[in-house]
Scaffold this active site. Sequence first.
Site, PDB file in Angstrom:
ATOM      1  CE1 TYR A  73      95.825  42.430  -8.722  1.00 50.28           C
ATOM      2  CE2 TYR A  73      96.042  40.592  -7.213  1.00 50.28           C
ATOM      3  CZ  TYR A  73      95.433  41.174  -8.300  1.00 50.28           C
ATOM      4  OH  TYR A  73      94.432  40.521  -8.960  1.00 50.28           O
ATOM      5  CG  HIS A 113      92.378  42.406  -4.961  1.00 53.98           C
ATOM      6  ND1 HIS A 113      93.447  42.944  -5.667  1.00 53.98           N
ATOM      7  CD2 HIS A 113      91.452  42.047  -5.882  1.00 53.98           C
ATOM      8  CE1 HIS A 113      93.163  42.885  -6.955  1.00 53.98           C
ATOM      9  NE2 HIS A 113      91.976  42.352  -7.108  1.00 53.98           N
ATOM     10  CE1 TYR A 154      87.701  36.125  -9.941  1.00 58.96           C
ATOM     11  CE2 TYR A 154      86.707  38.274  -9.606  1.00 58.96           C
ATOM     12  CZ  TYR A 154      87.717  37.493 -10.120  1.00 58.96           C
ATOM     13  OH  TYR A 154      88.745  38.067 -10.817  1.00 58.96           O
ATOM     14  CD1 TRP A 185      89.260  45.793 -11.269  1.00 50.40           C
ATOM     15  CD2 TRP A 185      89.043  47.057  -9.440  1.00 50.40           C
ATOM     16  NE1 TRP A 185      89.841  45.117 -10.223  1.00 50.40           N
ATOM     17  CE2 TRP A 185      89.719  45.872  -9.091  1.00 50.40           C
ATOM     18  CE3 TRP A 185      88.792  48.008  -8.453  1.00 50.40           C
ATOM     19  CZ2 TRP A 185      90.140  45.619  -7.794  1.00 50.40           C
ATOM     20  CZ3 TRP A 185      89.210  47.747  -7.161  1.00 50.40           C
ATOM     21  CH2 TRP A 185      89.889  46.569  -6.840  1.00 50.40           C
TER      22      TRP A 185
END
Length: 105
Positions: free
Chosen positions: A18, A22, A41, A76
Amino acid sequence: MNRYCFCLQVRPDRLDEYVDRHRDVWPEMQAALRESGWHNYSLFLRADGLLIGYVESPDLEAAQQAMAATEVNTRWQAEMTSYFSAGRPDETFQLLPEIFHLQGD
């Protein structure tokens, strides 16, 4: 601009993957987020998989709806869903209420 904080649970056996995903978020995904009203964000990940997100937006619900309408978000989310134990992350995160904010100068 409104501030929003949310949490999700990343599967502990998928944490490294994960994080790796990113490190190189698709440019078209980043552009769609900006165009849809997502600002400042950030994601924060604890070692046990607790994921905390922070975003600023004039209207988070409208920003989510705008993202849901994009093709890049569909792709995504299809890839991200397997990292979570409770379905699509863009549809299952839990908003946290703000209880304190230190104002700037």
